[in-house]
Design a protein around this motif. Structure first.
Motif, PDB file in Angstrom:
ATOM      1  N   UNK A 204      26.454 -27.313  15.485  1.00  0.00           N
ATOM      2  CA  UNK A 204      25.334 -26.732  14.731  1.00  0.00           C
ATOM      3  C   UNK A 204      24.038 -27.492  15.036  1.00  0.00           C
ATOM      4  N   UNK A 205      24.116 -28.821  15.043  1.00  0.00           N
ATOM      5  CA  UNK A 205      22.917 -29.619  15.328  1.00  0.00           C
ATOM      6  C   UNK A 205      22.436 -29.382  16.763  1.00  0.00           C
ATOM      7  N   UNK A 206      23.378 -29.259  17.687  1.00  0.00           N
ATOM      8  CA  UNK A 206      22.984 -28.965  19.076  1.00  0.00           C
ATOM      9  C   UNK A 206      22.405 -27.558  19.181  1.00  0.00           C
ATOM     10  N   UNK A 207      22.886 -26.642  18.340  1.00  0.00           N
ATOM     11  CA  UNK A 207      22.333 -25.278  18.346  1.00  0.00           C
ATOM     12  C   UNK A 207      20.898 -25.282  17.838  1.00  0.00           C
ATOM     13  N   UNK A 208      20.593 -26.143  16.854  1.00  0.00           N
ATOM     14  CA  UNK A 208      19.188 -26.325  16.457  1.00  0.00           C
ATOM     15  C   UNK A 208      18.406 -26.873  17.661  1.00  0.00           C
ATOM     16  N   UNK A 209      19.016 -27.844  18.341  1.00  0.00           N
ATOM     17  CA  UNK A 209      18.315 -28.512  19.451  1.00  0.00           C
ATOM     18  C   UNK A 209      17.951 -27.559  20.576  1.00  0.00           C
ATOM     19  N   UNK A 210      18.764 -26.530  20.788  1.00  0.00           N
ATOM     20  CA  UNK A 210      18.473 -25.626  21.918  1.00  0.00           C
ATOM     21  C   UNK A 210      17.942 -24.286  21.442  1.00  0.00           C
ATOM     22  N   UNK A 233      19.210 -33.324  18.231  1.00  0.00           N
ATOM     23  CA  UNK A 233      18.252 -32.412  17.573  1.00  0.00           C
ATOM     24  C   UNK A 233      16.865 -33.061  17.482  1.00  0.00           C
ATOM     25  N   UNK A 234      16.831 -34.336  17.102  1.00  0.00           N
ATOM     26  CA  UNK A 234      15.525 -35.022  16.996  1.00  0.00           C
ATOM     27  C   UNK A 234      14.830 -35.104  18.346  1.00  0.00           C
ATOM     28  N   UNK A 235      15.601 -35.464  19.339  1.00  0.00           N
ATOM     29  CA  UNK A 235      14.994 -35.602  20.677  1.00  0.00           C
ATOM     30  C   UNK A 235      14.544 -34.259  21.239  1.00  0.00           C
ATOM     31  N   UNK A 236      15.090 -33.167  20.695  1.00  0.00           N
ATOM     32  CA  UNK A 236      14.653 -31.830  21.104  1.00  0.00           C
ATOM     33  C   UNK A 236      13.439 -31.384  20.297  1.00  0.00           C
ATOM     34  N   UNK A 237      12.986 -32.220  19.364  1.00  0.00           N
ATOM     35  CA  UNK A 237      11.765 -31.910  18.627  1.00  0.00           C
ATOM     36  C   UNK A 237      11.990 -31.456  17.204  1.00  0.00           C
ATOM     37  N   UNK A 240      15.088 -34.146  11.333  1.00  0.00           N
ATOM     38  CA  UNK A 240      16.427 -34.275  10.746  1.00  0.00           C
ATOM     39  C   UNK A 240      16.307 -35.255   9.591  1.00  0.00           C
ATOM     40  N   UNK A 241      16.726 -34.836   8.393  1.00  0.00           N
ATOM     41  CA  UNK A 241      16.626 -35.736   7.247  1.00  0.00           C
ATOM     42  C   UNK A 241      17.415 -35.212   6.078  1.00  0.00           C
ATOM     43  N   UNK A 242      17.229 -35.877   4.942  1.00  0.00           N
ATOM     44  CA  UNK A 242      17.867 -35.439   3.707  1.00  0.00           C
ATOM     45  C   UNK A 242      16.812 -34.860   2.774  1.00  0.00           C
ATOM     46  N   UNK A 243      17.149 -34.766   1.496  1.00  0.00           N
ATOM     47  CA  UNK A 243      16.205 -34.199   0.522  1.00  0.00           C
ATOM     48  C   UNK A 243      15.297 -35.297  -0.038  1.00  0.00           C
ATOM     49  N   UNK A 244      14.139 -34.921  -0.522  1.00  0.00           N
ATOM     50  CA  UNK A 244      13.173 -35.838  -1.140  1.00  0.00           C
ATOM     51  C   UNK A 244      12.848 -37.013  -0.216  1.00  0.00           C
ATOM     52  N   UNK A 245      12.778 -36.743   1.079  1.00  0.00           N
ATOM     53  CA  UNK A 245      12.377 -37.782   2.037  1.00  0.00           C
ATOM     54  C   UNK A 245      13.470 -38.753   2.433  1.00  0.00           C
ATOM     55  N   UNK A 246      14.691 -38.545   1.950  1.00  0.00           N
ATOM     56  CA  UNK A 246      15.789 -39.462   2.305  1.00  0.00           C
ATOM     57  C   UNK A 246      16.221 -39.221   3.749  1.00  0.00           C
ATOM     58  N   UNK A 256      15.683 -28.869  11.348  1.00  0.00           N
ATOM     59  CA  UNK A 256      14.898 -27.681  11.743  1.00  0.00           C
ATOM     60  C   UNK A 256      13.584 -28.183  12.313  1.00  0.00           C
ATOM     61  N   UNK A 257      12.898 -27.298  13.027  1.00  0.00           N
ATOM     62  CA  UNK A 257      11.578 -27.660  13.524  1.00  0.00           C
ATOM     63  C   UNK A 257      10.605 -27.749  12.345  1.00  0.00           C
ATOM     64  N   UNK A 258       9.502 -28.434  12.620  1.00  0.00           N
ATOM     65  CA  UNK A 258       8.416 -28.606  11.654  1.00  0.00           C
ATOM     66  C   UNK A 258       8.107 -27.294  10.928  1.00  0.00           C
ATOM     67  N   UNK A 259       7.808 -27.352   9.676  1.00  0.00           N
ATOM     68  CA  UNK A 259       7.466 -26.130   8.929  1.00  0.00           C
ATOM     69  C   UNK A 259       8.714 -25.568   8.263  1.00  0.00           C
ATOM     70  N   UNK A 260       9.655 -25.133   9.056  1.00  0.00           N
ATOM     71  CA  UNK A 260      10.907 -24.622   8.488  1.00  0.00           C
ATOM     72  C   UNK A 260      11.681 -25.755   7.806  1.00  0.00           C
ATOM     73  N   UNK A 261      11.626 -26.962   8.388  1.00  0.00           N
ATOM     74  CA  UNK A 261      12.319 -28.101   7.776  1.00  0.00           C
ATOM     75  C   UNK A 261      11.847 -28.279   6.333  1.00  0.00           C
TER      76      UNK A 261
END
Ligand code: IPD
Length: 277
Positions: A204-210, A233-237, A240-246, A256-261
Motif C-alpha cells: 500500500x505504501x509503495x502504491x502511494x509512492x508510485x 513513500x517519503x522519498x517519492x514525495x 508519512x505521519x500519524x495524527x496531530x503531528x505525531x 499521501x501527497x501534500x494537501x491530501x495528507x
C-alpha cells in the motif's frame, strides 16, 4: 550520519537488502507447498504465520548475519536482537500473509535498514507483480530502477481533493478494532473516489509512492510493515505521519501527497480514529 571509514554505507546496506529480498521472493514463489496451511497464530485466530514466513525470515536473517554479524535485527516472526554496530534490519518476511495463503498475488518481502535509529534504506519486493521498490534516504524512490513520484496520473502533479482520492487502508486482526475501523470507513466512503483493501501495508505504501493510489491510512501497522514502505513513500514525495503531528506508528499511519495528507489526517482526527472502542 557521518561518513567515515567505520560508518556503514547505506548504498551497500541497500544492495544487501535487495539481494536478500529477491532471494526470499524466489523461495516464496518456488517452494510454496501446494497444501500450505497455517503453522501458528499470533494476536488472533486470523493473524496467521505459515511455514514459509518462517523460512523466509530465516533466509534473510542468516544472509544478514553472514555478512554483518554485529547488526541488530527485528523480524515479524520473532527475530529480535540488538546488535552493536548501530545498524538494525527491520524485516517482514511476507507482508500480506493472508494473500499468500489464498494465492492472491498482493504480498511481498519488506526490509528496512536503520542506522542509529533512522531508516536509511528500504526494499519492498513484490514477486508476483515483478516489482522491486527501493529507496535510499535523500536519494529518491525507485520501482525496478525507474524513479517514481507519489502522484497518480489523475492528480496531474497537483494535490488531489478528497472526493477524487483513491484511498488504501487496512484493518486490524481484533474484532473490536475492526468494528471501529469499519464505522470510520463507512463514513469515509461517500467522501472519496473509492477505497482499496489490498492486504499488504508495505505494498500500500509503495502504491502511494508510485501513484497507484492517492493515499493510505491504517491503525495497527507494525514497524516491519512500515519500515521500508514509509521511506519509499517519503522519498517519492509523499508525507508519512500519524495524527496531530505525531510520527507514523502502530497508533496510526497516514501517507499521501501534500494537501491530501492534511485532509485525510483532519478526517481521521475528527473521528478520533486512533481508538478501539
Ligand atoms: C499485515 C498486512 C495487512 C495489514 C495488517 C498487517 P502481515 O501484515 O500488511 O495489509 O492490514 O495490519 O499486519 O501480517 O501479512 O505481515
Amino acid at each position: 550520519m557521518s561518513e567515515n571509514a567505520d560508518s556503514p554505507n547505506p548504498k551497500d546496506l541497500l544492495e544487501l537488502a535487495v539481494r536478500l529480498a529477491a532471494e526470499a521472493g524466489r523461495l516464496l514463489v518456488q517452494e510454496r507447498p501446494r497444501d500450505l496451511g497455517v503453522a501458528d497464530t499470533k494476536s488472533s485466530p486470523t493473524d496467521i504465520v505459515t511455514v514459509m514466513d518462517q523460512r523466509s525470515e530465516k533466509l534473510i536473517v542468516e544472509g544478514i548475519l553472514a555478512e554483518r554479524p554485529d547488526d541488530g535485527i527485528l523480524g515479524e516472526e520473532g527475530s529480535d536482537h540488538e546488535g552493536t554496530s548501530g545498524v538494525r534490519w527491520v524485516i517482514d518476511p511476507i507482508d500480506g500473509t493472508v494473500n499468500y495463503l489464498y494465492e492472491i498475488p498482493l504480498w511481498g518481502v519488506s526490509i528496512g535498514v536503520e542506522v542509529d535509529g533512522e531508516t536509511v534504506a528500504g526494499v519492498v519486493e513484490i514477486p508476483m507483480l515483478r516489482e522491486t521498490f527501493t529507496a535510499l534516504r535523500g536519494h529518491g524512490a525507485y520501482r525496478n530502477g525507474q524513479a517514481i513520484r507519489a502522484f497518480s496520473a489523475q492528480s496531474e502533479g497537483k494535490p488531489v481533493p478528497m472526493d477524487r482520492a483513491l484511498i488504501a487502508t487496512g484493518f486490524g486482526y481484533a474484532a473490536q478494532r475492526r468494528a471501529v475501523q469499519g464505522a470510520i470507513v463507512a463514513d469515509l466512503l461517500p467522501k472519496v473516489r473509492d477505497i482499496r483493501r489490498g492486504g499488504s501495508a508495505a505494498l500500500d505504501l509503495c502504491s502511494v509512492a508510485c501513484g497507484r493510489v492517492d493515499g493510505y491510512f491504517e491503525r495497527g501497522a507494525k514497524p516491519w510493515d512500515l519500515s521500508a514502505g514509509a521511506l519509499i513513500a517519503q522519498e517519492a514525495g509523499a508525507k508519512v505521519g500519524g495524527l496531530h503531528g505525531a510520527a507514523a506508528s502502530d497508533e496510526m499511519t497516514v501517507a499521501a501527497a501534500d494537501g491530501l495528507f492534511e485532509a485525510l489526517c483532519g478526517f481521521l482526527e475528527g473521528h478520533d480514529a486512533a481508538r478501539d472502542s
